[in-house]
Write a protein that holds these residues in place. Sequence first.
Motif, PDB file in Angstrom:
ATOM      1  N   ASN A 331       4.245  54.983  34.590  1.00 22.27           N
ATOM      2  CA  ASN A 331       4.521  54.350  33.294  1.00 22.27           C
ATOM      3  C   ASN A 331       3.227  54.149  32.543  1.00 22.27           C
ATOM      4  O   ASN A 331       2.161  54.086  33.153  1.00 22.27           O
ATOM      5  CB  ASN A 331       5.239  53.012  33.491  1.00 22.27           C
ATOM      6  CG  ASN A 331       4.355  51.964  34.134  1.00 22.27           C
ATOM      7  OD1 ASN A 331       3.683  51.204  33.462  1.00 22.27           O
ATOM      8  ND2 ASN A 331       4.334  51.924  35.469  1.00 22.27           N
ATOM      9  N   LYS A 332       3.341  54.052  31.221  1.00 23.39           N
ATOM     10  CA  LYS A 332       2.159  53.771  30.397  1.00 23.39           C
ATOM     11  C   LYS A 332       2.496  52.730  29.332  1.00 23.39           C
ATOM     12  O   LYS A 332       2.116  51.591  29.430  1.00 23.39           O
ATOM     13  CB  LYS A 332       1.680  55.053  29.711  1.00 23.39           C
ATOM     14  CG  LYS A 332       0.653  55.851  30.491  1.00 23.39           C
ATOM     15  CD  LYS A 332       0.080  56.947  29.618  1.00 23.39           C
ATOM     16  CE  LYS A 332      -0.708  57.943  30.427  1.00 23.39           C
ATOM     17  NZ  LYS A 332      -1.117  59.087  29.590  1.00 23.39           N
ATOM     18  N   CYS A 333       3.283  53.146  28.316  1.00 24.74           N
ATOM     19  CA  CYS A 333       3.495  52.255  27.157  1.00 24.74           C
ATOM     20  C   CYS A 333       4.493  51.133  27.437  1.00 24.74           C
ATOM     21  O   CYS A 333       4.442  50.088  26.811  1.00 24.74           O
ATOM     22  CB  CYS A 333       3.963  53.066  25.959  1.00 24.74           C
ATOM     23  SG  CYS A 333       5.659  53.696  26.114  1.00 24.74           S
ATOM     24  N   ARG A 334       5.448  51.345  28.334  1.00 29.21           N
ATOM     25  CA  ARG A 334       6.540  50.403  28.631  1.00 29.21           C
ATOM     26  C   ARG A 334       7.331  50.051  27.371  1.00 29.21           C
ATOM     27  O   ARG A 334       7.889  48.959  27.255  1.00 29.21           O
ATOM     28  CB  ARG A 334       6.003  49.119  29.282  1.00 29.21           C
ATOM     29  CG  ARG A 334       5.195  49.355  30.520  1.00 29.21           C
ATOM     30  CD  ARG A 334       4.677  48.059  31.071  1.00 29.21           C
ATOM     31  NE  ARG A 334       5.725  47.364  31.779  1.00 29.21           N
ATOM     32  CZ  ARG A 334       5.963  47.491  33.078  1.00 29.21           C
ATOM     33  NH1 ARG A 334       5.213  48.291  33.806  1.00 29.21           N
ATOM     34  NH2 ARG A 334       6.931  46.818  33.667  1.00 29.21           N
ATOM     35  N   GLY A 336       9.161  52.809  25.662  1.00 28.72           N
ATOM     36  CA  GLY A 336      10.099  53.901  25.394  1.00 28.72           C
ATOM     37  C   GLY A 336       9.508  55.078  24.643  1.00 28.72           C
ATOM     38  O   GLY A 336      10.194  56.070  24.413  1.00 28.72           O
ATOM     39  N   GLY A 337       8.246  54.985  24.255  1.00 26.03           N
ATOM     40  CA  GLY A 337       7.710  56.008  23.362  1.00 26.03           C
ATOM     41  C   GLY A 337       6.907  57.132  23.990  1.00 26.03           C
ATOM     42  O   GLY A 337       6.938  58.263  23.504  1.00 26.03           O
ATOM     43  N   CYS A 338       6.169  56.858  25.083  1.00 22.32           N
ATOM     44  CA  CYS A 338       5.221  57.872  25.569  1.00 22.32           C
ATOM     45  C   CYS A 338       5.877  58.931  26.455  1.00 22.32           C
ATOM     46  O   CYS A 338       5.349  60.030  26.612  1.00 22.32           O
ATOM     47  CB  CYS A 338       4.066  57.206  26.314  1.00 22.32           C
ATOM     48  SG  CYS A 338       4.505  56.588  27.953  1.00 22.32           S
ATOM     49  N   GLY A 339       6.997  58.601  27.060  1.00 17.90           N
ATOM     50  CA  GLY A 339       7.708  59.567  27.906  1.00 17.90           C
ATOM     51  C   GLY A 339       7.098  59.723  29.294  1.00 17.90           C
ATOM     52  O   GLY A 339       7.531  60.565  30.088  1.00 17.90           O
ATOM     53  N   PHE A 340       6.112  58.909  29.636  1.00 19.57           N
ATOM     54  CA  PHE A 340       5.418  59.072  30.906  1.00 19.57           C
ATOM     55  C   PHE A 340       6.302  58.689  32.102  1.00 19.57           C
ATOM     56  O   PHE A 340       6.097  59.156  33.207  1.00 19.57           O
ATOM     57  CB  PHE A 340       4.153  58.211  30.884  1.00 19.57           C
ATOM     58  CG  PHE A 340       3.087  58.658  31.826  1.00 19.57           C
ATOM     59  CD1 PHE A 340       2.468  59.884  31.660  1.00 19.57           C
ATOM     60  CD2 PHE A 340       2.693  57.860  32.884  1.00 19.57           C
ATOM     61  CE1 PHE A 340       1.484  60.310  32.536  1.00 19.57           C
ATOM     62  CE2 PHE A 340       1.706  58.271  33.770  1.00 19.57           C
ATOM     63  CZ  PHE A 340       1.102  59.502  33.593  1.00 19.57           C
ATOM     64  N   CYS A 341       7.315  57.827  31.855  1.00 16.74           N
ATOM     65  CA  CYS A 341       8.176  57.387  32.952  1.00 16.74           C
ATOM     66  C   CYS A 341       9.437  58.253  33.087  1.00 16.74           C
ATOM     67  O   CYS A 341      10.283  57.984  33.949  1.00 16.74           O
ATOM     68  CB  CYS A 341       8.581  55.933  32.736  1.00 16.74           C
ATOM     69  SG  CYS A 341       9.510  55.689  31.226  1.00 16.74           S
ATOM     70  N   HIS A 370      14.345  56.955  30.245  1.00 15.70           N
ATOM     71  CA  HIS A 370      13.041  56.290  30.335  1.00 15.70           C
ATOM     72  C   HIS A 370      13.296  54.938  31.022  1.00 15.70           C
ATOM     73  O   HIS A 370      13.805  54.007  30.364  1.00 15.70           O
ATOM     74  CB  HIS A 370      12.435  56.092  28.947  1.00 15.70           C
ATOM     75  CG  HIS A 370      11.982  57.359  28.296  1.00 15.70           C
ATOM     76  ND1 HIS A 370      11.558  57.424  26.990  1.00 15.70           N
ATOM     77  CD2 HIS A 370      11.859  58.618  28.796  1.00 15.70           C
ATOM     78  CE1 HIS A 370      11.209  58.665  26.699  1.00 15.70           C
ATOM     79  NE2 HIS A 370      11.385  59.413  27.776  1.00 15.70           N
ATOM     80  N   CYS A 372      11.594  52.480  31.627  1.00 15.83           N
ATOM     81  CA  CYS A 372      10.922  51.298  31.048  1.00 15.83           C
ATOM     82  C   CYS A 372      11.766  50.616  29.985  1.00 15.83           C
ATOM     83  O   CYS A 372      11.476  49.473  29.611  1.00 15.83           O
ATOM     84  CB  CYS A 372       9.560  51.683  30.487  1.00 15.83           C
ATOM     85  SG  CYS A 372       9.634  52.733  29.044  1.00 15.83           S
TER      86      CYS A 372
HETATM   87  S1  FES Z   1       6.324  54.153  29.973  1.00 17.77           S
HETATM   88 FE1  FES Z   1       6.207  55.094  28.027  1.00 17.77          FE
HETATM   89  S2  FES Z   1       8.248  55.786  27.743  1.00 17.77           S
HETATM   90 FE2  FES Z   1       8.365  54.655  29.578  1.00 17.77          FE
END
Ligand code: FES
Length: 388
Positions: A331-334, A336-341, A370, A372
């Motif tokens: 996870n990164k942004c938590r 919903g925007g970065c898509g990392f999760c 996502h 997060c």
């Molecule tokens: S942590 Fe960025 S979209 Fe879930």
Amino acid sequence: MNFKKKPFGFMDMLRFKKMVPTRRKMLAEGENKPLPQEYRTNILAKKLHPGYMQVELTDARALSDTIRELTFKRVDTNEFPFFRAGQYVSIQMKIGDSLVSRPYSIVSTPKQALENKLVLAVENAGFVSEYLNKKAKVCDSFVMTEPSGEFHYETLRDSKNIICIAGGSGITPFISMAGSLADGDENYSMILFYGARTAAQLIYKTELDKLTAQCKGLKVVYVLSDEEHPECEKGFISAKLMEKYTDLTDSTFFMCGPQAMYDFVGKELAPLNLPIKAVHHDATCCGDLPMDNPKEFKLTVHMRDDVYTIPAKENETLLTAMERAGLNAPNKCRAGGCGFCHSKWISGKHRVAENRDGRREADRKFGFIHPCVTYPMEDMEIDVPVAY
Ligand code: FES
């Protein structure tokens, strides 16, 4: 039909016939040296995008009763990657049995990153921030993601005049943006409206006054809601107040602060009919849903070859449930925007937090979620990649 003779077509044929022998000759004459293990482009890409970084806390100081400034150095190499002022990092740590992480805007400048210094300011406002605010101590080790996020100035998109609006601890990305301007790494003209309740809550005022004195393109207007002060405006950051200092029509707005501030300033700017691209908000983490007696469900998580069954509350995101169980979910942004999760949904009803669905259409269609920003509504099963 009449065909024209093309002598150049004939020449092409000749060249084509010679192509194979020419290549064979060149291969035979080529250097008999193995290819390099690493190319310069890959080395640079790795330097700019290291993924995860091992860091150590080198200094900590209180900025106010509730905000603590933390300074880090990298220990897996001797500099942080250069980043865009306004971006954030996500810092991960183990608290009890939980493996948790939170994103924080970077306070220090990209130039300082190259001197192996990265500064965050953390407000004591939850489980992780309380730990960082009260318990983290110098020499503690953490894992940090590379700097990320879209909250930064973009030459092709934004006006050269930027209006920054900060509320409370939302000042942090603007300290980096002002510092980067003073360092000569940015070429915008910046006016910052910094709102707080009282003068004592204006953290970084000394630093901002110093930067304003040394940098022609920077102006700061302090706005206090609850107190009169000779150096500050009294009230809220309204359109009327901003118009007193700058032209609102030919500018790009950057806002960072509480939701109440976004709502208020959003209403103030509405009559200007600004294009969407002219207003940027910094993302906030997706929190718990307000519920009195949340139900508890079973969440089955596939991670590579392992399968875990853990409890998941209906008012908490799937990411929070996984962190509580000590699973290393990316996870990164938590927000919903970065898509990392990005994870694969297998079964179970769920809901996505309002206005937080940052998935691509194809992801939605083919069952990706996502975690997060996703809350369970019954027992669920998902497939999640391992963070590292
Ligand atoms: S942590 Fe960025 S979209 Fe879930």
